[in-house]
Design a protein around this motif. Structure first.
Motif, short mmCIF file in Angstrom:
data_model
loop_
_atom_site.label_atom_id
_atom_site.label_comp_id
_atom_site.label_asym_id
_atom_site.label_seq_id
_atom_site.Cartn_x
_atom_site.Cartn_y
_atom_site.Cartn_z
N ALA A 55 20.01 17.42 27.70
CA ALA A 55 20.46 16.26 26.91
C ALA A 55 20.39 15.25 28.76
O ALA A 55 19.64 14.11 27.91
CB ALA A 55 21.08 16.41 26.11
N THR A 56 21.31 15.62 28.96
CA THR A 56 21.40 15.38 29.99
C THR A 56 19.80 15.04 31.13
O THR A 56 20.10 13.90 31.19
CB THR A 56 22.11 15.74 31.04
N ALA B 188 17.83 11.98 29.12
CA ALA B 188 18.75 10.87 29.87
C ALA B 188 18.07 10.97 31.12
O ALA B 188 17.36 9.42 31.56
CB ALA B 188 20.12 10.88 29.67
#
Length: 207
Positions: free
Chosen positions: A157-158, A161
């Motif tokens: 997810a990081t 992002a």
């Protein structure tokens, strides 16, 4: 050091100070160039050496000739100028714009309090990390060097992002560059072109 001129029978002549020149002759006497810095203006004037009062060319003109003349005990430089074609001025400004876009693009992006590289290498690395997470669903996290010597651990997810933030930053830089490019193309004269500020309006690094 201020440029110096030697007063001769034919008028003032600039003293060569670039290599391999190490001396100059005034009134039949050879002097080392060091006297140009060590002697006072009055001492230099006694041997016929004076500061050159320089002129500057406007940004839309180039110098095609120079001449020196003595005016009221001052050596004054006169410039012969010619206008630079508008197309050439635009080409120079567009080159400067491309360089400015790259500086903004590579300035880094802050994601979650961490600044990550956004230059071409940084863009490639984050794209590769996202691709790795997509191809290996079992991978939970990877070690990541956000900046040289700055290590963090990121999950999928990081990584995504971060990739989005970097991509938006890069796109914003191209959008700003495109708008400025259009302004430069539309400029009808040198004055309009000079008024276009290519230093402002770039995206910040925060995301």
């Amino acid at each position: 050091m201020t440029r110096k001129a030697l007063l001769t029978e034919l008028g003032p002549v600039e003293i060569e100070t670039a290599e391999p020149h190490t001396t100059f002759i005034a009134n039949g006497i050879r002097h080392p160039l060091s006297v140009l810095q060590r002697w006072t203006a009055a001492e230099l004037a006694e041997i016929g050496v004076f500061d050159i009062h320089e002129q500057s060319a406007p940004t839309d003109h180039r110098v095609v000739g120079r001449s020196l003349e003595m005016v009221e005990n001052l050596v004054v430089e006169t410039l012969e100028l010619e206008p630079i074609p508008l197309a050439e001025l635009k080409a120079e400004k567009l080159a400067a714009l491309r360089n400015r876009r790259w500086v903004a693009e590579a300035g880094g992006v802050t994601v979650g309090g961490v600044t990550v590289a956004s230059d071409e290498k940084g863009q490639g690395k984050i794209a590769g990390a996202i691709q790795l997470f997509e191809k290996d669903p079992t991978l939970e996290a990877i070690d990541w060097e956000a900046q040289p010597g700055a290590w963090i651990t990121i999950n999928a997810a990081t990584a995504i992002a971060t990739g989005i933030a970097v991509g938006r930053h890069v796109q914003a830089c191209f959008t700003q560059a495109r708008a400025l490019n259009a302004e430069i193309d539309a400029a009808e004269n040198a004055e309009q072109l000079a008024s276009i500020n290519i230093e402002e309006g770039w995206p910040t690094t925060a995301a």
